[in-house]
Design a protein around this motif. Sequence first.
Motif, PDB file in Angstrom:
ATOM      1  N   PRO A  29      25.879  26.801  64.347  1.00  0.00           N
ATOM      2  CA  PRO A  29      24.483  27.149  64.037  1.00  0.00           C
ATOM      3  C   PRO A  29      23.906  28.174  65.011  1.00  0.00           C
ATOM      4  O   PRO A  29      23.101  29.023  64.611  1.00  0.00           O
ATOM      5  N   ALA A  30      24.331  28.122  66.287  1.00  0.00           N
ATOM      6  CA  ALA A  30      23.850  29.106  67.257  1.00  0.00           C
ATOM      7  C   ALA A  30      24.360  30.504  66.916  1.00  0.00           C
ATOM      8  O   ALA A  30      23.637  31.501  67.078  1.00  0.00           O
ATOM      9  N   ASP A  31      25.586  30.593  66.419  1.00  0.00           N
ATOM     10  CA  ASP A  31      26.133  31.887  65.998  1.00  0.00           C
ATOM     11  C   ASP A  31      25.332  32.443  64.818  1.00  0.00           C
ATOM     12  O   ASP A  31      25.070  33.648  64.740  1.00  0.00           O
ATOM     13  N   PRO A  56      22.187  26.076  55.545  1.00  0.00           N
ATOM     14  CA  PRO A  56      20.782  25.657  55.660  1.00  0.00           C
ATOM     15  C   PRO A  56      19.813  26.823  55.846  1.00  0.00           C
ATOM     16  O   PRO A  56      18.596  26.648  55.687  1.00  0.00           O
ATOM     17  N   ARG A  57      20.316  28.012  56.154  1.00  0.00           N
ATOM     18  CA  ARG A  57      19.460  29.181  56.384  1.00  0.00           C
ATOM     19  C   ARG A  57      19.487  30.137  55.196  1.00  0.00           C
ATOM     20  O   ARG A  57      19.102  31.302  55.324  1.00  0.00           O
ATOM     21  N   LEU A  58      19.918  29.652  54.035  1.00  0.00           N
ATOM     22  CA  LEU A  58      20.103  30.540  52.883  1.00  0.00           C
ATOM     23  C   LEU A  58      18.796  31.197  52.451  1.00  0.00           C
ATOM     24  O   LEU A  58      18.783  32.385  52.098  1.00  0.00           O
ATOM     25  N   ALA A  59      17.704  30.475  52.479  1.00  0.00           N
ATOM     26  CA  ALA A  59      16.416  31.051  52.075  1.00  0.00           C
ATOM     27  C   ALA A  59      16.009  32.177  53.026  1.00  0.00           C
ATOM     28  O   ALA A  59      15.492  33.216  52.599  1.00  0.00           O
ATOM     29  N   GLU A  60      16.264  31.984  54.301  1.00  0.00           N
ATOM     30  CA  GLU A  60      15.950  33.020  55.288  1.00  0.00           C
ATOM     31  C   GLU A  60      16.851  34.238  55.091  1.00  0.00           C
ATOM     32  O   GLU A  60      16.388  35.387  55.196  1.00  0.00           O
TER      33      GLU A  60
END
Length: 380
Positions: A29-31, A56-60
Motif C-alpha cells: 500500500p505504501a508503494d 482499494p484506491r481504484l476510485a482515486e
Amino acid sequence: MNNVTGQAVPPFRLPEFSQLQARIAASTPADVERALRRPRRSDTDLAALLSAAAEPRLAEMADLAGRLTRQRFGRVIQLYAPLYLSSFCANRCLYCGFSVENRIERRVLALEEAEKEALILARRGFSHILLVAGEAPARLGVDYLAELATRLRHRFASIAIEVQPLTRDEYARLFAAGITGVAVYQETYDRRTYDQVHIAGLKADYDRRLEIPARVALAGMREVGLGALLGLADWRAEGLALGLHLAYLRKLAWRTAVTISFPRLRPAAGGFAPLVPVSEKNLSQLLFALRLFDEDVGLVLSTREEVRFRDGMIGLAPTRYSAGSCTIPGGYGDTGATGEQFSIGDSRSIEEVAAAIRAKGFDPVRKDWDAVFQQAGSQQ
C-alpha cells in the motif's frame, strides 16, 4: 538496423513473465501511495498501480486518470471503425475465429468490394478506419493493401492496418501509399501461454512477433498499436509488459505515436474459453494504471465491451472508441453475411455512440487531422 542512423536497433528485453508477476505481487500500500503522488511514474510505480494493493484506491486512480486524459487530449474521443478485408488465415491460434482449422465461411474482398465497404463507412461519418485481415499473405498481400490505400487515402483522415507482419520496406511502401498506422498485438507476453495457444503458422514465433512494433516505427509509420488479448494470462503482468514495451518504443522512436488496445476474449468459432478471468473491474484498473504511467499514450476501447462499461469509461482514460463495428468481410454492405472473427458487445451505430459521448460532455471526433498532412509528411 535503424533506417535513419544505420546503427543496430537495441532489442526489447522483456523480463520473464514470472518476474513481472513477482514485482507486482511485492507491491505494498505504501508503494501505491507513492505512485499516486508522483508527478511522473516509473515502471516500478506501474507495477504498484497494477497490484492488488491498489484495488482499494481504484476510485482515486479513476479521478487522476480522467484529469490527466483531459489535460493531454482535451474533451474529445476519436471514433473509428474496423473494415475486415479477409477471413483467411494461415495460423492456428486456439482463441481466434479465423484460425485455419475452424470451419467458417471464408472470403477475401475484391478491391472494388473493399472500396465499396469503405465508402459505406465514409457515408456513415467515419474518417478513421482500420483495415483488418487474417494472416494469409498468399491471399492478401502488400500490393492489395497499397492499391486499396491509394484509392481511399483522399476519403479518410487516417487509415491503419491490422494484418500479417511485414518487412520494414513493405511498411514504408504502405506509408507512402497512405497508411499511417499499424496495430500488432503480442496477444500475450507470457511465453509459456503464447506457445500453448499459437499452435502453427508464422505467428507461433514469439520473438518474431515481439520485434514487429519496432520495425513499424522505424519504417516511418506515424502510429503503432500494442495490445494483449485479455483472458490468456495474468492481466496484471500483461499490463506491466505493455508498459515496458511502450517505454522501449518511446526511447527507440519518439516521433511515433503509440496506442494500447485492451481486447477481452469474446465468443468465437472454435469455442475457446478464457484461461484467466478478467473482470470489468480488472480492465478498469489496467486502463487507469497505464494512463497514469504514460499520460500521452492513446488508449483504445473497442466494441468487444458492453454498452454499460463503455459509456461508464467515457472521460476517464480511453481516447479512442470503435463504433458500428462488423467483424465479417463484406458485412457492412451485406447484413446477412456470415463468418465473423468474434461477436461484439456494443452493436450501436456511430450516431448512438456519439450521442452517448456528447451526453457525458465530451466531443466525439470523427476527423482530427487532414489527409494533406500525411501526404506532406510522406514526401519529407
